[in-house]
Scaffold this motif. Structure first.
Motif, mmCIF file in Angstrom:
data_model
loop_
_atom_site.group_PDB
_atom_site.id
_atom_site.type_symbol
_atom_site.label_atom_id
_atom_site.label_comp_id
_atom_site.label_asym_id
_atom_site.label_seq_id
_atom_site.Cartn_x
_atom_site.Cartn_y
_atom_site.Cartn_z
ATOM 1 N N THR A 110 0.848 -1.190 0.000
ATOM 2 C CA THR A 110 0.000 0.000 0.000
ATOM 3 C C THR A 110 0.881 1.237 0.000
ATOM 4 O O THR A 110 2.108 1.152 0.117
ATOM 5 C CB THR A 110 -0.923 0.015 1.232
ATOM 6 N N GLN B 247 1.113 3.296 2.365
ATOM 7 C CA GLN B 247 1.567 3.611 3.721
ATOM 8 C C GLN B 247 3.078 3.598 3.833
ATOM 9 O O GLN B 247 3.678 4.475 4.451
ATOM 10 C CB GLN B 247 0.980 2.621 4.721
ATOM 11 N N LEU C 244 -0.649 13.647 0.005
ATOM 12 C CA LEU C 244 -1.800 12.752 0.099
ATOM 13 C C LEU C 244 -3.099 13.526 0.239
ATOM 14 O O LEU C 244 -4.133 13.098 -0.278
ATOM 15 C CB LEU C 244 -1.625 11.789 1.278
ATOM 16 N N SER C 245 -3.078 14.666 0.881
ATOM 17 C CA SER C 245 -4.311 15.435 1.066
ATOM 18 C C SER C 245 -4.849 15.975 -0.262
ATOM 19 O O SER C 245 -6.034 16.240 -0.390
ATOM 20 C CB SER C 245 -4.084 16.574 2.051
ATOM 21 N N SER D 273 -4.536 14.250 -3.140
ATOM 22 C CA SER D 273 -4.728 13.115 -4.029
ATOM 23 C C SER D 273 -6.102 12.486 -3.832
ATOM 24 O O SER D 273 -6.665 12.515 -2.751
ATOM 25 C CB SER D 273 -3.641 12.069 -3.756
ATOM 26 N N ARG D 274 -6.626 11.894 -4.884
ATOM 27 C CA ARG D 274 -7.888 11.160 -4.773
ATOM 28 C C ARG D 274 -7.664 9.739 -4.261
ATOM 29 O O ARG D 274 -8.580 9.037 -3.903
ATOM 30 C CB ARG D 274 -8.631 11.138 -6.106
ATOM 31 N N PHE D 275 -6.414 9.306 -4.237
ATOM 32 C CA PHE D 275 -6.071 7.974 -3.753
ATOM 33 C C PHE D 275 -5.863 8.023 -2.246
ATOM 34 O O PHE D 275 -5.392 9.012 -1.708
ATOM 35 C CB PHE D 275 -4.808 7.451 -4.447
ATOM 36 N N THR D 276 -6.214 6.918 -1.587
ATOM 37 C CA THR D 276 -6.054 6.853 -0.136
ATOM 38 C C THR D 276 -4.762 6.139 0.213
ATOM 39 O O THR D 276 -4.172 5.438 -0.617
ATOM 40 C CB THR D 276 -7.234 6.100 0.515
ATOM 41 N N ILE D 277 -4.358 6.294 1.441
ATOM 42 C CA ILE D 277 -3.104 5.694 1.897
ATOM 43 C C ILE D 277 -3.197 4.175 1.973
ATOM 44 O O ILE D 277 -2.184 3.486 1.959
ATOM 45 C CB ILE D 277 -2.694 6.304 3.255
ATOM 46 N N ASN D 278 -4.410 3.623 2.020
ATOM 47 C CA ASN D 278 -4.599 2.180 2.133
ATOM 48 C C ASN D 278 -4.730 1.477 0.782
ATOM 49 O O ASN D 278 -4.872 0.255 0.743
ATOM 50 C CB ASN D 278 -5.831 1.864 2.984
ATOM 51 N N GLN D 279 -4.716 2.215 -0.305
ATOM 52 C CA GLN D 279 -4.834 1.594 -1.621
ATOM 53 C C GLN D 279 -3.535 0.914 -2.012
ATOM 54 O O GLN D 279 -2.445 1.375 -1.671
ATOM 55 C CB GLN D 279 -5.194 2.638 -2.680
ATOM 56 N N GLU E 191 -4.987 11.260 -11.537
ATOM 57 C CA GLU E 191 -5.714 11.960 -10.478
ATOM 58 C C GLU E 191 -7.053 12.491 -10.977
ATOM 59 O O GLU E 191 -8.052 12.364 -10.313
ATOM 60 C CB GLU E 191 -4.876 13.131 -9.944
#
Length: 140
Positions: free
Chosen positions: A45, A47, A69-70, A72-78, A90
């Motif tokens: 991920t 992270q 990350l703030s 981005s449309r992607f999350t840290i868990n992807q 994006e």
């Protein structure tokens, strides 16, 4: 399938024919285990990329700043695979408005021109064609 630099997922295979030796590449399988470096990256991920200790404790490579990350449309868990599947895009903007483009440029004049560069062979061919048509017209 992508080939790794260390050839951990592909192997050279020699095929002998009557006249030549042909080299083919064939994928490797480790007892149905997907143990390739690329697959391990795909399953991680984001992270780890935001944590300097996880990325590189020697500080040769810098981790990604959390402020990125703030936005981005992607999350840290992807997973990295999900990002690659979406081509790491994006945002897609495809709203085309030609009127706004034209108004923004505000041209005072619009001219279209076409230059026909006829060559000698084309000219001779046309003359022969016209001559043939005229001869046929008068003969009949």
């Amino acid at each position: 399938m992508l080939m790794t630099m260390y050839l951990t997922n592909w192997a050279f295979r020699r095929v002998l024919s009557t006249n030549d030796t042909i080299i083919h590449m064939s994928p490797l399988s480790y007892n149905s285990c997907g143990c390739y470096s690329l697959e391990s990256i795909f399953h991680t991920t984001l992270q780890c990329f935001y944590n300097q200790q996880c990325t590189d404790s020697t500080n040769a490579f810098k981790s990604i700043k959390m402020s990125f990350l703030s936005r981005s449309r992607f999350t840290i868990n992807q997973t990295i695979e999900s990002l690659v599947n979406e081509l790491m895009t994006e945002e897609v903007k495809y709203d085309i408005d030609y009127r706004n483009y034209f108004d923004g440029c505000s041209p005072s004049l619009c001219i279209y021109s076409y230059i026909d560069e006829a060559n000698v062979i084309e000219g001779v061919t046309k003359l022969i064609g016209w001559y043939g048509s005229l001869v046929r017209l008068f003969v009949e």
